[in-house]
Design a protein around this motif. Structure first.
Motif, mmCIF file in Angstrom:
data_model
loop_
_atom_site.group_PDB
_atom_site.id
_atom_site.type_symbol
_atom_site.label_atom_id
_atom_site.label_comp_id
_atom_site.label_asym_id
_atom_site.label_seq_id
_atom_site.Cartn_x
_atom_site.Cartn_y
_atom_site.Cartn_z
ATOM 1 N N HIS A 1 -4.883 17.473 6.088
ATOM 2 C CA HIS A 1 -4.807 17.746 4.528
ATOM 3 C C HIS A 1 -4.208 16.467 4.117
ATOM 4 C CE1 HIS A 1 -4.366 19.999 0.953
ATOM 5 N NE2 HIS A 1 -2.762 20.057 1.078
ATOM 6 N N SER A 2 -3.589 15.612 4.927
ATOM 7 C CA SER A 2 -3.163 14.208 4.507
ATOM 8 C C SER A 2 -3.827 13.021 4.834
ATOM 9 C CB SER A 2 -1.656 14.453 4.865
ATOM 10 O OG SER A 2 -0.754 15.292 4.363
ATOM 11 N N PRO A 3 -4.906 12.628 3.886
ATOM 12 C CA PRO A 3 -5.797 11.491 4.251
ATOM 13 C C PRO A 3 -4.907 10.215 4.365
ATOM 14 C CG PRO A 3 -7.026 13.066 2.805
ATOM 15 C CD PRO A 3 -5.490 13.745 2.861
ATOM 16 N N GLN A 4 -3.986 10.141 3.568
ATOM 17 C CA GLN A 4 -3.299 8.843 3.528
ATOM 18 C C GLN A 4 -2.577 8.662 4.511
ATOM 19 O OE1 GLN A 4 -2.512 11.730 1.715
ATOM 20 N NE2 GLN A 4 -0.392 11.730 1.325
ATOM 21 N N ARG A 5 -2.003 9.834 5.278
ATOM 22 C CA ARG A 5 -1.363 9.536 6.476
ATOM 23 C C ARG A 5 -2.065 9.679 7.906
ATOM 24 N NH1 ARG A 5 2.634 12.858 3.631
ATOM 25 N NH2 ARG A 5 1.861 14.832 4.385
ATOM 26 N N ASP A 6 -3.429 10.523 7.901
ATOM 27 C CA ASP A 6 -4.050 10.704 8.823
ATOM 28 C C ASP A 6 -5.152 9.508 9.164
ATOM 29 O OD1 ASP A 6 -2.822 13.127 9.290
ATOM 30 O OD2 ASP A 6 -4.408 14.310 8.333
ATOM 31 N N GLN A 7 -5.595 8.971 8.278
ATOM 32 C CA GLN A 7 -6.582 7.905 8.225
ATOM 33 C C GLN A 7 -6.050 6.925 7.140
ATOM 34 O OE1 GLN A 7 -8.871 7.175 10.156
ATOM 35 N NE2 GLN A 7 -9.489 9.401 11.056
ATOM 36 N N PRO A 8 -4.684 6.143 7.380
ATOM 37 C CA PRO A 8 -4.175 5.292 6.320
ATOM 38 C C PRO A 8 -4.978 4.079 6.025
ATOM 39 C CG PRO A 8 -3.056 5.315 8.532
ATOM 40 C CD PRO A 8 -3.995 6.292 8.561
ATOM 41 N N GLU A 9 -5.779 3.429 6.963
ATOM 42 C CA GLU A 9 -6.473 2.283 6.627
ATOM 43 C C GLU A 9 -7.520 2.519 5.840
ATOM 44 O OE1 GLU A 9 -4.764 -0.522 7.303
ATOM 45 O OE2 GLU A 9 -3.287 0.472 8.113
ATOM 46 N N ILE A 10 -8.521 3.507 6.410
ATOM 47 C CA ILE A 10 -9.718 3.645 5.666
ATOM 48 C C ILE A 10 -9.410 4.219 4.257
ATOM 49 C CG2 ILE A 10 -11.496 5.391 5.470
ATOM 50 C CD1 ILE A 10 -11.551 5.451 8.430
ATOM 51 N N VAL A 11 -8.330 5.025 4.071
ATOM 52 C CA VAL A 11 -7.907 5.551 2.684
ATOM 53 C C VAL A 11 -7.448 4.494 1.887
ATOM 54 C CG1 VAL A 11 -6.625 7.281 1.557
ATOM 55 C CG2 VAL A 11 -7.608 8.152 3.567
ATOM 56 N N ALA A 12 -6.696 3.604 2.208
ATOM 57 C CA ALA A 12 -5.922 2.728 1.607
ATOM 58 C C ALA A 12 -7.025 1.765 1.095
ATOM 59 C CB ALA A 12 -4.949 1.945 2.132
ATOM 60 N N ARG A 13 -7.890 1.437 1.882
ATOM 61 C CA ARG A 13 -8.954 0.607 1.459
ATOM 62 C C ARG A 13 -9.899 0.929 0.481
ATOM 63 N NH1 ARG A 13 -10.340 -0.805 6.169
ATOM 64 N NH2 ARG A 13 -12.203 0.659 6.605
ATOM 65 N N ALA A 14 -10.105 2.273 0.645
ATOM 66 C CA ALA A 14 -11.120 3.063 -0.492
ATOM 67 C C ALA A 14 -10.343 3.160 -1.681
ATOM 68 C CB ALA A 14 -11.534 4.284 0.202
ATOM 69 N N VAL A 15 -9.154 3.418 -1.813
ATOM 70 C CA VAL A 15 -8.511 3.739 -2.823
ATOM 71 C C VAL A 15 -8.111 2.319 -3.569
ATOM 72 C CG1 VAL A 15 -6.211 4.350 -4.021
ATOM 73 C CG2 VAL A 15 -7.277 5.597 -2.330
#
Length: 264
Positions: free
Chosen positions: A236-250
């Motif tokens: 439920h927390s993409p920014q914590r569970d997949q931080p690198e992928i999510v940060a790059r996408a954002v």
């Protein structure tokens, strides 16, 4: 780490809200981070700072009424609390802080608030919805029942107390609404067709609070361009569970939003 001011406070709809400004305001869009149902400024950890540093855009991170170091909740939320946040509190907050060109980055309930705000016709440069809710699912209710059991039988209350002035009022202010029988009919799909700004929807396959049906509904019904990022090994927390992928996408998304607005 990006330049960041200490927490400050602003009065919104008669309540004292905590906020933090990251980087100086500039003639560019401002990222506005909207936390989850039990969230606060501190629970974002360094995610907003990372996005600011990589994107070059300023940001505001704030805690809603009843969360973090904002004013303690004095009365129960109604089942329309996300609508009131989106249609009343958020517009006033943006006015008070002088944010004319927001890019909203919302997580869970915060993502739903962002979607309602956009769908009501408020102008946005872009919107990131992480683990959004647009309708209620059985799996989400089951997870919220489990959260109540955890709050009452484990150290969850002590953990939340690190982030909230009154962890009990914060928890039940959220949990009681979601478990109210009337909330089962909660649905914001009617707002989606009016969303015209660029939208990035992010959902984890292992999200215990919602299924892929949430972001699929957004992709199918939103009135503007929608990008969908579906993540494996992500709850439920993409920014914590997949931080690198999510940060790059954002970061890539908000840069495109900034380039789009600069070209207009």
């Amino acid at each position: 780490m990006s330049a960041s001011s200490p927490s400050a406070f602003v009065s919104v709809r008669g309540h004292r809200l905590e906020y933090r400004r990251i980087a100086a305001a500039a003639d560019s869009p401002t990222l506005v981070f909207l936390h989850e149902g039990l969230g606060s400024i501190s629970q974002w950890r360094d995610f907003p700072d990372r996005i600011v540093e990589a994107s070059g855009l300023p940001a505001i991170v704030y805690a809603r009424y009843g969360h973090g170091r904002s004013e303690v909740l004095q009365q129960a939320h109604g089942v329309d609390f996300m609508h009131r946040e989106a249609l009343e509190s958020l517009p006033e907050l943006l006015r008070q802080l002088g944010i004319a060109r927001p890019i909203l980055i919302g997580h869970s309930d915060g993502a739903s608030i962002a979607l309602i705000h956009a769908g009501a016709g408020h102008p946005l440069e872009g919107l990131v919805a992480m683990a959004p809710h647009v309708f209620v699912e059985d799996i989400g209710i089951a997870a919220i029942v489990a959260a109540k059991q955890a709050f009452e039988t484990t150290d969850l209350a002590q953990k939340l107390a690190r982030h909230h002035r009154d962890a009990s009022k914060t928890f039940y202010g959220w949990n009681d609404v979601w478990l109210a029988p009337a909330f089962r009919k909660w649905n914001i799909e009617s707002f989606l067709p009016a969303i015209k700004c660029p939208l990035l929807a992010i959902q984890g396959h292992e999200d215990e609070y919602g299924s892929m049906a949430q972001v699929d509904a957004i992709a199918r019904q939103a009135g503007g361009t929608v990008e969908v990022l579906k993540l494996e090994q992500c709850g439920h927390s993409p920014q914590r569970d997949q931080p690198e992928i999510v940060a790059r996408a954002v970061v890539e998304f908000v840069k495109r939003c900034n380039g789009r607005s600069a070209a207009v």
